[in-house]
Design an enzyme around this catalytic site. Structure first.
Site, PDB file in Angstrom:
ATOM      1  N   GLU A  39       0.310  -0.953   0.206  1.00 27.28           N
ATOM      2  CA  GLU A  39      -0.029  -0.253   0.238  1.00 27.28           C
ATOM      3  C   GLU A  39       0.715   1.645   0.064  1.00 27.28           C
ATOM      4  O   GLU A  39       0.681   1.812  -0.597  1.00 27.28           O
ATOM      5  CB  GLU A  39      -0.389   0.056   1.282  1.00 27.28           C
ATOM      6  CG  GLU A  39      -2.028  -0.768   1.170  1.00 27.28           C
ATOM      7  CD  GLU A  39      -2.935  -0.747   0.169  1.00 27.28           C
ATOM      8  OE1 GLU A  39      -3.092   0.588   0.305  1.00 27.28           O
ATOM      9  OE2 GLU A  39      -4.075  -1.945   0.238  1.00 27.28           O
ATOM     10  N   GLU A  41       8.020 -20.620   9.639  1.00 24.28           N
ATOM     11  CA  GLU A  41       8.014 -20.446  10.573  1.00 24.28           C
ATOM     12  C   GLU A  41       9.167 -21.152  11.010  1.00 24.28           C
ATOM     13  O   GLU A  41       9.599 -20.213  11.428  1.00 24.28           O
ATOM     14  CB  GLU A  41       7.047 -19.490  11.299  1.00 24.28           C
ATOM     15  CG  GLU A  41       6.208 -21.114  11.994  1.00 24.28           C
ATOM     16  CD  GLU A  41       5.164 -21.171  12.807  1.00 24.28           C
ATOM     17  OE1 GLU A  41       5.782 -20.819  14.255  1.00 24.28           O
ATOM     18  OE2 GLU A  41       3.791 -20.075  12.708  1.00 24.28           O
TER      19      GLU A  41
END
Length: 304
Positions: free
Chosen positions: A87, A118
């Site tokens: 964004e 992870e």
């Protein structure tokens, strides 16, 4: 302490007695209870504001000196980092490479869960090397639990190369905090659905990422008053918004604002031209000298 013992002590993994009959609630009872849980995300962020502010200062200093901001994480945490990074170019007019989002497991993991990613610390180092991490950069490792080995390895490597290492987690005394230069801890506690940290932990994470990117861009002059003056008008909605921003900043009517934008070639020079009563060339020089800060540029060339 073993990994299992560490995870057992994390509040984000705990069960909350308030929701132990979740499967017996009516929809209205459920949303009322979930709304109560969500309020705790705001309180958790409140507790972390001093560290968030420190992180903004550190990130802005790196960006000002030619560095980048790299978000990195797994699962929901990684996706939120990618979202915030994506964004920044349309909102603030920065180059796409200035704020990067790195997803454990690669871009495919944005849509399809890669739960084992992870745990892969070496992959984090490889991912940062692939992005040519250097001492000028800032890294924000995002892990709701604060446990993810991927994030801890990323922080260790960031510090090794001299980059600013920031840990963002939703537990107090999170394991990754000790691996960071700045540790942001927003202790959101147990989730309404036990262990589902995409919920209020994810909400708190999103709020903090909003603060980090927006705060850094304010520090870099990408905002004038409360207006998105770095906006790139790449579609009809954003062209309309550009005109409204100039209208708000100058008091001009729509037609005059549109004409000014066309002659100025952008929102920032348009505002400086009008407010300082100067030419486009003078506005552009003033903005360059003021490091892009509109208010400073206006003050530098304003005519009585």
């Amino acid at each position: 302490m073993t990994d299992g013992q560490i995870l057992a002590h994390l509040k984000t993994e705990a069960c909350d007695a308030r929701s132990e009959n979740l499967d017996g609630l009516t929809p209205l009872e459920f949303v009322s209870l979930m709304n109560d849980f969500n309020r705790e995300a705001i309180e958790a962020v409140q507790a972390a504001l001093p560290e968030i502010a420190r992180a903004i200062e550190g990130i802005a200093a790196r960006l000002r000196s030619g560095g980048r901001l790299l978000y990195l994480g797994a699962g929901t945490s990684g996706r939120l980092g990618v979202l915030d990074a994506s964004e920044c170019p349309p909102t603030f007019g920065v180059d796409a490479g200035l704020v990067c989002g790195i997803m454990a497991g690669g871009d495919a993991a944005l849509r399809t869960a890669a739960e084992g990613a992870e745990d892969d610390g070496p992959a984090a180092v490889n991912d940062l090397r692939a992005h040519n991490l250097c001492a000028a950069d800032a890294v924000v490792a995002i892990s709701a639990s604060g446990y993810a080995p991927y994030c801890r390895a990323a922080l260790d490597y960031a510090r090794q190369v001299g980059a600013l290492a920031i840990a963002l987690s939703c537990n107090r005394n999170a394991p990754q905090s000790a691996h960071a230069d700045i540790a942001i801890e927003a202790p959101t506690g147990a989730e309404i659905l036990s262990g589902s940290t995409r919920l209020k932990a994810g909400t708190a994470t999103k709020l903090i990422l909003n603060m980090l990117s927006t705060g850094a861009m304010v520090q870099l002059g990408r905002v004038y008053k409360n207006l998105m003056v770095g906006l790139r008008a790449t579609n009809t909605k954003l062209r309309d918004r550009s005109e409204r921003i100039v209208m708000q900043a100058t008091g001009l009517e729509r037609g005059a604002a549109r004409a000014l934008l066309e002659s100025a070639g952008g929102i920032k020079p348009a505002i400086v031209m009008h407010e300082a009563r100067c030419t486009r060339e003078e506005a552009e020089r003033a903005l360059c000298a003021a490091d892009g800060f509109v208010a400073r540029a206006i003050a530098a060339v304003a005519r009585p």
